[in-house]
Structure formats: C-alpha cells, structure tokens
Design a protein around this motif. Structure first.
Motif, PDB file in Angstrom:
ATOM      1  N   GLU A 259       1.216  -1.708  -0.179  1.00 46.98           N
ATOM      2  CA  GLU A 259       0.077   0.226   0.028  1.00 46.98           C
ATOM      3  C   GLU A 259       0.902   0.985   0.046  1.00 46.98           C
ATOM      4  O   GLU A 259       0.510   2.203  -0.766  1.00 46.98           O
ATOM      5  CB  GLU A 259      -1.420  -0.457   1.429  1.00 46.98           C
ATOM      6  N   VAL A 260       2.212   1.305   1.110  1.00 47.53           N
ATOM      7  CA  VAL A 260       2.940   2.422   0.517  1.00 47.53           C
ATOM      8  C   VAL A 260       3.505   2.263  -0.249  1.00 47.53           C
ATOM      9  O   VAL A 260       3.501   3.356  -0.593  1.00 47.53           O
ATOM     10  CB  VAL A 260       4.246   2.007   2.615  1.00 47.53           C
ATOM     11  N   LEU A 261       4.072   1.175  -0.921  1.00 46.26           N
ATOM     12  CA  LEU A 261       4.655   1.400  -2.218  1.00 46.26           C
ATOM     13  C   LEU A 261       3.801   1.779  -3.170  1.00 46.26           C
ATOM     14  O   LEU A 261       4.061   3.007  -4.045  1.00 46.26           O
ATOM     15  CB  LEU A 261       5.251  -0.079  -2.737  1.00 46.26           C
ATOM     16  N   SER A 262       2.477   1.456  -2.970  1.00 43.11           N
ATOM     17  CA  SER A 262       1.116   1.900  -4.107  1.00 43.11           C
ATOM     18  C   SER A 262       1.647   3.685  -4.444  1.00 43.11           C
ATOM     19  O   SER A 262       1.111   4.359  -4.707  1.00 43.11           O
ATOM     20  CB  SER A 262       0.153   0.576  -3.610  1.00 43.11           C
ATOM     21  N   GLU A 263       0.833   3.363  -2.226  1.00 40.60           N
ATOM     22  CA  GLU A 263       1.121   5.564  -2.525  1.00 40.60           C
ATOM     23  C   GLU A 263       2.187   6.049  -2.557  1.00 40.60           C
ATOM     24  O   GLU A 263       2.019   6.913  -3.154  1.00 40.60           O
ATOM     25  CB  GLU A 263       0.883   5.638  -0.593  1.00 40.60           C
ATOM     26  N   VAL A 264       3.428   5.476  -2.778  1.00 44.05           N
ATOM     27  CA  VAL A 264       4.835   5.928  -2.607  1.00 44.05           C
ATOM     28  C   VAL A 264       4.590   5.990  -4.247  1.00 44.05           C
ATOM     29  O   VAL A 264       4.567   7.651  -4.798  1.00 44.05           O
ATOM     30  CB  VAL A 264       5.668   5.253  -2.888  1.00 44.05           C
ATOM     31  N   ASP A 265       4.150   5.495  -4.786  1.00 46.34           N
ATOM     32  CA  ASP A 265       4.275   5.193  -6.480  1.00 46.34           C
ATOM     33  C   ASP A 265       3.222   6.851  -6.946  1.00 46.34           C
ATOM     34  O   ASP A 265       3.252   7.069  -7.862  1.00 46.34           O
ATOM     35  CB  ASP A 265       3.548   3.767  -7.054  1.00 46.34           C
ATOM     36  N   LYS A 266       2.152   6.151  -6.352  1.00 45.63           N
ATOM     37  CA  LYS A 266       1.313   7.243  -6.880  1.00 45.63           C
ATOM     38  C   LYS A 266       1.453   9.197  -6.696  1.00 45.63           C
ATOM     39  O   LYS A 266       1.402   9.961  -7.430  1.00 45.63           O
ATOM     40  CB  LYS A 266       0.067   7.282  -6.055  1.00 45.63           C
ATOM     41  N   TYR A 267       2.413   9.027  -5.800  1.00 45.67           N
ATOM     42  CA  TYR A 267       2.356  10.253  -4.994  1.00 45.67           C
ATOM     43  C   TYR A 267       3.989  10.411  -5.838  1.00 45.67           C
ATOM     44  O   TYR A 267       4.275  11.480  -6.533  1.00 45.67           O
ATOM     45  CB  TYR A 267       3.241  10.454  -3.340  1.00 45.67           C
ATOM     46  N   THR A 268       4.317   9.574  -6.023  1.00 48.76           N
ATOM     47  CA  THR A 268       5.884   9.455  -6.744  1.00 48.76           C
ATOM     48  C   THR A 268       5.419  10.217  -8.527  1.00 48.76           C
ATOM     49  O   THR A 268       6.191  11.069  -9.251  1.00 48.76           O
ATOM     50  CB  THR A 268       6.205   8.181  -7.220  1.00 48.76           C
TER      51      THR A 268
END
Length: 351
Positions: A259-268
């Motif tokens: 989720e974090v990575l997904s969220e990080v990916d989203k924010y990235t």
C-alpha cells in the motif's frame, strides 16, 4: 511231770534188775568155773613122714602161749567185768541215791508242784483274770488298733487324698504353668502378630507414604510435564501465534508496504506530474531521462533537488521544475511520507 517221773522210775528198776542179773552171772562164773584146761588140740593126722622134736616143742610152746594169752585175756576180761560191776554198783548206788534224792526232790517237786499248782491255779485265775483283762485289753488294743488303723487308714486316706490333692494341685499347677506358658506363648504370638501387623501397617504406611510421595512426585512430574507440555504448547501456540502474527504482520507489512509503495508510486506519479507541469520541455528531451533526488519536508516542501545520471538538459530542467514547484505532493501517511521525503526517481519528460 508225772509221766517223766514214771519213766525215770521204770528205767531205774530195769537198770537195777539188769545189774543184779549180771552180778549173779559173774559170780557164778567166777566161783564155779575155774579155768578149764583147754583141751589140747587133737593131733591131726600127719601125713608127713618125719616131724622134728624141736618143731613139736615150738608148736607146743606156741599153743601154751596162746593158752596163756587166752587166760590172761580172760582174767583181764573178768577184771574188767568186776571193775564194771563195781562201777555199776557205784553207779547204782549213786543212782539209788539219786533216786532217793529224786524222790525227795520229786516229793518236794510235787509239793512245789502243788504249791505251784495252787499258785498256778491262782495264777490261772489271775491269768484268766489277766487273760480277761488281756482280752479286754486286747479288745481295747484291737479297738485301739482298729481305731489306730482306722485313724491310720483315715490318715492314709487323708494322706492319699492330700497326695491326690497335691498331685492334682501339682497337675493343676503344671496345667496352670502350661496354661500360663500357653497364654504367654499366645501373648507372645499375639504380640508378635501385633508387631507383625504393626510392621505390616508401618510397611504399608511407609509404602503408602512412598506411593503417595511417588504419586505426588509423579503428579508433580506430570504437572511439570503437563506444565512443560502446556508451556511448550503455549509456547508453540504463542510461537504459532507469533508466527501467524508475524506472518500476518508480514502480510500486513507486505500489504502495507504494498500500500505504501502503491501510495508512494501514486505520490511519485503525482510528483512527476507536478514536475512535468513546472518543467519547460523541448523536443530535444524526447526519449531522454534523468535521475533526480528530491528531499521534502513533512508538508511536501522541497528541501533540495539534485540530479543524477541522465540527460543534463533533462536533469537541469527537472531540477528547475522541482524548485519551481516549491512544494510537491506529500502524503499524510507518515510511512508514505517518510519514503517521499528522500525520493529518487527517473524523470522522463512527456513531449
């Protein structure tokens, strides 16, 4: 006594008669019969033809000596008979004197006998009286003897009874001793039995205590084992739980990281979009990229922006675009924000 005296008198008379006859015979033979010349032995018919005168004389002398011997022996015999007669006379006189004396003594004896008879009669009376008394005494004695025997019998009976009682007492004593011995033996046996039972009880008690102790020990060990098993089980459960928890945590972490990575990916992506919006692009950047390192604050304020490998134009344009934006999208999630505070990304400008 009278019979003895009569016998004694007859013997004396016979003796006197015999002596008288003997004296008569001896007197006649001594007076009327001189020594007869022994008839000369008739000369036997001599068949010898010659006999010497000397032999005849010797034979005549021998016959003469024989005759002399016979006469001498006859004289000796007569002398002996005379001596015997004298002796018999003396004896007769002595016997007659003895007879007289005996008669006197007999008379005295008869008188004494009469006196004795009187005394005897008196004594007989006395004897009878004494005998009666003796009979009476004997009866008394017999009575006393009977009484004594009775008493002795009673005493003997009493002694026998006493002996029997003593024997019975001894038998009873022996029996009592045996009974006491038996009682003692029984008591000893009972005591031994009690001791045996006590020891058995003690043994059972000790065994029971040991059993109880062993049971307690077994229960303690079982409890320890149970506790150990429960602890192991608990540990296993806890381990399993921890493992499951770790797994769940890991899963949750993975999910979270995802989720974090997904969220990080989203924010990235949003950061790249923000950089893209603030970037001046040219066709020369087409197909090119640049590695950028951007440091942000908790609120998304750009703290720094540096470029790494990549196209320099793109890198410079990218750094400028970041600084131009001043603030980039920042997640409220601290974990996502922590990853976004120092982010590295490959920027490819969209042409």
């Amino acid at each position: 006594m009278k019979d003895n005296q009569s016998k004694y008198s007859v013997a004396i008379i016979i003796s006197v008669v015999l002596h008288v006859v003997l004296l008569v015979v001896l007197g006649l033979s001594a007076t009327s019969t001189p020594l007869k010349q022994q008839p000369k032995p008739k000369a036997q018919a001599i068949q010898a033809v010659v006999v010497s005168e000397k032999a005849i004389k010797q034979h005549a002398d021998r016959i003469k000596r024989t005759e002399q011997d016979k006469r001498k022996k006859e004289q000796q015999r007569l002398q002996a008979a005379e001596d015997r007669i004298k002796k018999l006379n003396v004896e007769r006189q002595q016997k007659e004197a003895a007879i007289v004396k005996a008669k006197e003594q007999q008379k005295k004896a008869e008188q004494a006998a009469k006196r004795a008879e009187t005394k005897r009669a008196e004594k007989e009376v006395e004897r009878k009286v004494a005998e009666a008394a003796a009979v009476k005494a004997e009866k008394q004695r017999l009575k006393k003897v009977a009484e004594r025997k009775k008493a002795e019998a009673e005493t003997k009976k009493a002694e026998q009874a006493a002996a029997a009682a003593e024997t019975k007492r001894k038998a009873a004593e022996v029996k009592e001793q045996k009974r006491q011995a038996a009682v003692a033996a029984e008591n000893k046996r009972k005591k031994a039995e009690q001791e045996r039972k006590r020891q058995e009880v003690e043994k059972k008690r000790v065994a029971e205590e040991k059993r109880v102790a062993a049971e307690k020990e077994r229960q303690r060990l079982a409890k320890i084992e149970q506790d150990r098993q429960e602890r192991l089980m608990q540990e296993q459960i806890e381990a399993e739980f921890a493992s499951e928890l770790d797994s769940e945590i890991q899963q949750l972490d993975a999910v979270r990281q995802q989720e974090v990575l997904s969220e990080v990916d989203k924010y990235t992506a949003r950061i790249q979009s923000s950089i893209q919006r603030n970037m001046l692009t040219s066709d020369a950047m087409k197909g090119k990229s640049c590695a950028l390192n951007i440091r942000l604050s908790d609120s998304g304020l750009v703290l720094s922006a540096t470029s790494g490998k990549g196209d320099s134009i793109v890198c410079r344009a990218g750094v400028n675009a970041v600084n131009k934006a001043g603030s980039l999208p920042m997640s409220a999630d601290p974990e996502v924000a922590s990853k976004l505070k120092n982010i590295n990304l490959i920027f490819r400008p969209e042409i």
